[in-house]
Design a protein around this motif. Structure first.
Motif, PDB file in Angstrom:
ATOM      1  N   PRO A  27      28.337  -1.971   5.793  1.00 60.21           N
ATOM      2  CA  PRO A  27      27.474  -1.588   6.913  1.00 60.21           C
ATOM      3  C   PRO A  27      26.076  -2.188   6.811  1.00 60.21           C
ATOM      4  CG  PRO A  27      28.702   0.312   6.116  1.00 60.21           C
ATOM      5  CD  PRO A  27      28.925  -0.797   5.124  1.00 60.21           C
ATOM      6  N   LEU A  28      25.539  -2.279   5.596  1.00 59.09           N
ATOM      7  CA  LEU A  28      24.201  -2.833   5.413  1.00 59.09           C
ATOM      8  C   LEU A  28      24.129  -4.275   5.910  1.00 59.09           C
ATOM      9  CD1 LEU A  28      21.326  -2.524   4.254  1.00 59.09           C
ATOM     10  CD2 LEU A  28      22.220  -3.372   2.077  1.00 59.09           C
ATOM     11  N   LEU A  29      25.144  -5.060   5.594  1.00 58.79           N
ATOM     12  CA  LEU A  29      25.137  -6.456   6.021  1.00 58.79           C
ATOM     13  C   LEU A  29      25.254  -6.559   7.545  1.00 58.79           C
ATOM     14  CD1 LEU A  29      24.944  -9.369   5.279  1.00 58.79           C
ATOM     15  CD2 LEU A  29      27.379  -9.379   4.714  1.00 58.79           C
ATOM     16  N   VAL A  30      26.067  -5.707   8.158  1.00 58.59           N
ATOM     17  CA  VAL A  30      26.165  -5.691   9.624  1.00 58.59           C
ATOM     18  C   VAL A  30      24.806  -5.383  10.239  1.00 58.59           C
ATOM     19  CG1 VAL A  30      27.137  -4.461  11.604  1.00 58.59           C
ATOM     20  CG2 VAL A  30      28.618  -5.125   9.692  1.00 58.59           C
ATOM     21  N   GLU A  31      24.114  -4.415   9.683  1.00 59.75           N
ATOM     22  CA  GLU A  31      22.786  -4.054  10.182  1.00 59.75           C
ATOM     23  C   GLU A  31      21.826  -5.242  10.053  1.00 59.75           C
ATOM     24  OE1 GLU A  31      19.492  -0.445   9.650  1.00 59.75           O
ATOM     25  OE2 GLU A  31      21.199  -0.611   8.282  1.00 59.75           O
ATOM     26  N   MET A  32      21.918  -5.972   8.942  1.00 61.57           N
ATOM     27  CA  MET A  32      21.068  -7.151   8.753  1.00 61.57           C
ATOM     28  C   MET A  32      21.351  -8.200   9.824  1.00 61.57           C
ATOM     29  SD  MET A  32      21.253  -7.559   4.606  1.00 61.57           S
ATOM     30  CE  MET A  32      20.465  -9.162   4.603  1.00 61.57           C
ATOM     31  N   LEU A  33      22.617  -8.380  10.166  1.00 60.37           N
ATOM     32  CA  LEU A  33      22.969  -9.371  11.191  1.00 60.37           C
ATOM     33  C   LEU A  33      22.305  -9.038  12.518  1.00 60.37           C
ATOM     34  CD1 LEU A  33      26.796  -9.935  10.563  1.00 60.37           C
ATOM     35  CD2 LEU A  33      24.861 -11.233   9.677  1.00 60.37           C
ATOM     36  N   GLY A  34      22.288  -7.763  12.861  1.00 57.35           N
ATOM     37  CA  GLY A  34      21.648  -7.354  14.105  1.00 57.35           C
ATOM     38  C   GLY A  34      20.169  -7.641  14.092  1.00 57.35           C
ATOM     39  N   HIS A  35      19.502  -7.279  13.019  1.00 52.93           N
ATOM     40  CA  HIS A  35      18.054  -7.495  12.940  1.00 52.93           C
ATOM     41  C   HIS A  35      17.707  -8.975  12.754  1.00 52.93           C
ATOM     42  CE1 HIS A  35      16.987  -3.332  13.215  1.00 52.93           C
ATOM     43  NE2 HIS A  35      17.762  -3.004  12.181  1.00 52.93           N
ATOM     44  N   ALA A  36      18.668  -9.765  12.241  1.00 48.81           N
ATOM     45  CA  ALA A  36      18.422 -11.202  12.085  1.00 48.81           C
ATOM     46  C   ALA A  36      18.478 -11.943  13.419  1.00 48.81           C
ATOM     47  CB  ALA A  36      19.443 -11.805  11.120  1.00 48.81           C
ATOM     48  N   GLY A  37      19.072 -11.311  14.433  1.00 48.18           N
ATOM     49  CA  GLY A  37      19.065 -11.923  15.759  1.00 48.18           C
ATOM     50  C   GLY A  37      20.404 -12.378  16.306  1.00 48.18           C
ATOM     51  N   TYR A  38      21.505 -12.104  15.602  1.00 48.97           N
ATOM     52  CA  TYR A  38      22.812 -12.422  16.154  1.00 48.97           C
ATOM     53  C   TYR A  38      23.098 -11.501  17.343  1.00 48.97           C
ATOM     54  CZ  TYR A  38      23.786 -15.259  12.027  1.00 48.97           C
ATOM     55  OH  TYR A  38      23.730 -16.225  11.046  1.00 48.97           O
ATOM     56  N   ASP A  39      23.915 -11.998  18.261  1.00 42.54           N
ATOM     57  CA  ASP A  39      24.269 -11.208  19.442  1.00 42.54           C
ATOM     58  C   ASP A  39      25.502 -10.341  19.209  1.00 42.54           C
ATOM     59  OD1 ASP A  39      22.298 -12.332  21.344  1.00 42.54           O
ATOM     60  OD2 ASP A  39      23.397 -14.192  20.979  1.00 42.54           O
ATOM     61  N   PHE A  40      26.418 -10.819  18.369  1.00 42.68           N
ATOM     62  CA  PHE A  40      27.638 -10.047  18.145  1.00 42.68           C
ATOM     63  C   PHE A  40      28.212 -10.332  16.771  1.00 42.68           C
ATOM     64  CE2 PHE A  40      29.138 -14.079  19.822  1.00 42.68           C
ATOM     65  CZ  PHE A  40      30.361 -14.327  19.204  1.00 42.68           C
TER      66      PHE A  40
END
Length: 266
Positions: A27-40
């Motif tokens: 879950p932590l890595l998924v959260e990082m992806l969102g804050h890094a700017g990926y759309d999906f």
């Protein structure tokens, strides 16, 4: 709780969406992806063992970071599609769709009456009752993305009949499996494989179905953007993380080596 599908909205508005395959069950890595700017993100349950509790937490992490989370299920079986959507996924990616009949079946499994036969449940998708059930059923039919993966020569030959199925929202190419189907395993750059991907994209264009490409060769991201791809899947989180980590430690080792060499010079 099911909210507006930002990926679906971006596609409808003609904005190129950028995503990553989520192969690390974190879950932590998924959260990082969102804050890094990926759309999906496409959480992988086909090749990765993600337990139900971790999957729910990965989907929560996506929600809290503004990331649209899809789940690549292990097959077209309705029970896997049902569990992914009930866990809170905003869409399903179904691998190895080969025929119109299979495409119709996954649409039925992912949607409620009158366009499907998905089993009805409440729970976290309704905000534990904050969304009235009747309203939720309508909203889910509107917001959930159904993505068909084309990974077989058989599917390429039937591509027009597949992409013309009402309810297929997005088509994703699978060049690696296509290479095996065409008899050139792992040769995603082989001319026959690249031609197959172009056939898929052209069929999507004819039927006005959004297409998601996976850039693997230099210049492909820009080329697919020019050619009207709706989304780009930019590899998987394992590869991105490994390359970044390798580059990081290599850079430090080079810096240290340079300083030590300088100190030893006369």
């Amino acid at each position: 709780m099911l909210t507006e599908n930002r990926l679906k909205a971006a596609i409808a508005e003609g904005r190129l969406a950028l995503g990553l395959l989520g192969s690390v069950p974190s879950p932590l890595l998924v959260e990082m992806l969102g804050h890094a700017g990926y759309d999906f993100v496409i959480v992988d349950q086909e090749h990765v063992g993600v337990n139900p509790e971790t999957l729910e937490n990965m989907l929560r992490a996506a929600e809290c970071s503004g990331l649209t989370a899809l789940v690549r299920v292990s097959s077209s079986a309705p029970d896997g599609i049902l569990r992914a959507l009930d866990a809170g996924a905003q869409g399903v990616v179904v691998p190895r769709v080969r025929s119109r009949e299979e495409a119709e079946a996954i649409v039925r499994a992912a949607r409620y009456h009158p366009v499907g036969s998905r089993g009805i449940s409440g729970g976290r998708t309704t905000g534990f009752g904050r969304i009235p059930l009747a309203e939720y059923l309508q909203r889910a039919n509107r917001e959930v993305l159904v993505v068909a993966m084309i990974e077989d020569r058989e599917a390429v030959e039937a591509i027009d009949s597949i992409v013309s199925v009402p309810g297929i929202d997005l088509v994703l190419e699978g060049a690696i499996d296509l290479s095996q189907s065409y008899g050139v395993p792992a040769r995603f750059d082989h001319p026959e494989v690249q031609q197959a991907i172009r056939r898929i994209a052209e069929a999507c264009r004819r039927h006005r179905v959004p297409f998601c490409a996976i850039p693997r060769l230099p210049g492909q991201a820009e080329a697919w953007s020019r050619d009207g791809a709706a989304a780009l899947l930019l590899g998987d989180d394992r590869g991105v993380a490994f390359r970044a980590l390798k580059a990081h430690v290599s850079t430090v080792r080079e810096e240290l080596s340079g300083k030590q060499g300088g100190a030893a010079s006369p």
